[in-house]
Design an enzyme around this catalytic site. Sequence first.
Site, mmCIF file in Angstrom:
data_model
loop_
_atom_site.group_PDB
_atom_site.id
_atom_site.type_symbol
_atom_site.label_atom_id
_atom_site.label_comp_id
_atom_site.label_asym_id
_atom_site.label_seq_id
_atom_site.Cartn_x
_atom_site.Cartn_y
_atom_site.Cartn_z
ATOM 1 N N LYS A 28 -30.087 30.356 -9.618
ATOM 2 C CA LYS A 28 -28.726 30.570 -9.106
ATOM 3 C C LYS A 28 -28.242 31.970 -9.461
ATOM 4 C CE LYS A 28 -28.231 26.340 -7.640
ATOM 5 N NZ LYS A 28 -28.269 25.862 -6.309
ATOM 6 N N LYS A 59 -37.825 23.526 -1.011
ATOM 7 C CA LYS A 59 -37.482 22.147 -0.662
ATOM 8 C C LYS A 59 -36.363 22.120 0.367
ATOM 9 C CE LYS A 59 -33.787 20.827 -3.858
ATOM 10 N NZ LYS A 59 -32.854 20.387 -2.811
ATOM 11 N N LYS A 86 -29.281 20.645 1.062
ATOM 12 C CA LYS A 86 -28.066 20.555 1.871
ATOM 13 C C LYS A 86 -27.497 21.931 2.147
ATOM 14 C CE LYS A 86 -26.444 16.791 -0.587
ATOM 15 N NZ LYS A 86 -26.214 17.499 -1.844
HETATM 16 P P1 ATP Z 1 -27.725 21.205 -2.785
HETATM 17 O O1 ATP Z 1 -28.513 22.232 -2.048
HETATM 18 O O2 ATP Z 1 -26.277 21.278 -2.505
HETATM 19 O O3 ATP Z 1 -28.021 21.165 -4.273
HETATM 20 P P2 ATP Z 1 -29.557 19.053 -2.427
HETATM 21 O O4 ATP Z 1 -30.169 18.780 -1.117
HETATM 22 O O5 ATP Z 1 -30.384 19.713 -3.477
HETATM 23 O O6 ATP Z 1 -28.197 19.808 -2.182
HETATM 24 P P3 ATP Z 1 -28.459 17.235 -4.381
HETATM 25 O O7 ATP Z 1 -27.113 16.657 -4.129
HETATM 26 O O8 ATP Z 1 -28.563 18.371 -5.332
HETATM 27 O O9 ATP Z 1 -29.075 17.629 -2.971
HETATM 28 O O10 ATP Z 1 -29.442 16.094 -4.861
HETATM 29 C C1 ATP Z 1 -29.264 14.729 -4.525
HETATM 30 C C2 ATP Z 1 -30.548 13.964 -4.772
HETATM 31 O O11 ATP Z 1 -31.505 14.282 -3.763
HETATM 32 C C3 ATP Z 1 -31.221 14.286 -6.102
HETATM 33 O O12 ATP Z 1 -31.777 13.102 -6.615
HETATM 34 C C4 ATP Z 1 -32.318 15.256 -5.716
HETATM 35 O O13 ATP Z 1 -33.406 15.232 -6.624
HETATM 36 C C5 ATP Z 1 -32.720 14.708 -4.359
HETATM 37 N N1 ATP Z 1 -33.293 15.768 -3.511
HETATM 38 C C6 ATP Z 1 -32.650 16.867 -3.047
HETATM 39 N N2 ATP Z 1 -33.469 17.596 -2.252
HETATM 40 C C7 ATP Z 1 -34.661 16.930 -2.229
HETATM 41 C C8 ATP Z 1 -35.910 17.163 -1.578
HETATM 42 N N3 ATP Z 1 -36.089 18.210 -0.786
HETATM 43 N N4 ATP Z 1 -36.905 16.272 -1.778
HETATM 44 C C9 ATP Z 1 -36.731 15.180 -2.569
HETATM 45 N N5 ATP Z 1 -35.580 14.916 -3.205
HETATM 46 C C10 ATP Z 1 -34.546 15.763 -3.038
HETATM 47 MG MG MG Z 2 -29.500 20.204 -5.400
#
Ligand code: ATP
Ligand code: MG
Length: 332
Positions: free
Chosen positions: A113, A195, A198
Amino acid sequence: MEKEIVVSGIRSTGFLHLGNYFGAVRNYVRMQDGYRCYFFVADYHSLTTHPDPKDLRQNVYRVVAENIACGLDPEKVALYVQSDIPEIPELYLLLNMLAYKGELEKVPTFKDKVRQHPDNVNAGLLTYPVLMAADILVHRAVKVPVGKDQEQHLEIARNFAQRFNHRYGELFPEPYPFDYGGGLTRVMSLDGNGKMSKSANENATLYLADDDDTIRKKIMKAKTDAGPSAPDSEMPDFIQNLFQLMELVSAEAVVTQFREQYRQCNIRYGDMKKQLAEDMVSFMRPIRQKAAELQQNDAHIQRILREGARQARESAAATLREARKLIGVHYY
Ligand code: ATP
Ligand code: MG
């Protein structure tokens, strides 16, 4: 027998995607019968990047609607918003006294970050793992269904639990990441660049809210290569990921057929992606429709969240009473 306690959260930073489904929500649904589950929308965690205040409410409601559309049953789990539970920031404050600047600065997600937005390295970002530990420890959870990206944060939560127990007395069990075998999941973005997230790389992320044609377009553009040149070659990550997606949504015989073609070096990725796209569309359409329908009914979502918060507060308040007593913040 008492059910084991489970906690997990999703940030209200945007549309849920297939990684969230694979890595998290799918396991929430599988766990909702056998465990005492606390699932929450992590709205405080989304504030590190200063989202527009106007967007938060809709983002929170959408995360709730999408979770339910994936099969989560609010009658079986406590589904709540993090900021409805004042005991979480209270425990966060207490744990912060046991968290050291040096160890927090070393956390890889923090370093990422800092690289991504060096102009906004706030203390909330630095202490993100402490708030996450508070989210989990506040219910004294033992299992945490999360994706692979959260593994290190959970290790930190275990350290804080140990440190607290060691200094003040046994209170927190150590929480471990949980999956149903095969290891924690990490769904890569369709361009193979990190990965799915969001908050990044929109065109290579499959959102649960994407319409049929968007899903098709994104999958057809997914990264592939010239194919294997020798039988039984190792698969590059981005191809493995296509197979992983296919395993989620396609019939077993279809996956076996394409795996066999890969093994024999005669796979045609165009055909594979077409098949995957159609199966994905069939899989995602009912979730999208259900989520859209739920988002028409704010009152329903509010009822769910109020009841979830009531249950979560009861559990959290009991933990905080114990924690304060052990620390000595307890005067009357
Ligand atoms: P942001 O980019 O805002 O952090 P994010 O997609 O990483 O969003 P989070 O809200 O941080 O989502 O994570 C929610 C859940 O989804 C967590 O358990 C995280 O480990 C899982 N997760 C997020 N992205 C992935 C991915 N690409 N593959 C598997 N699990 C994921
Ligand atoms: Mg995340």
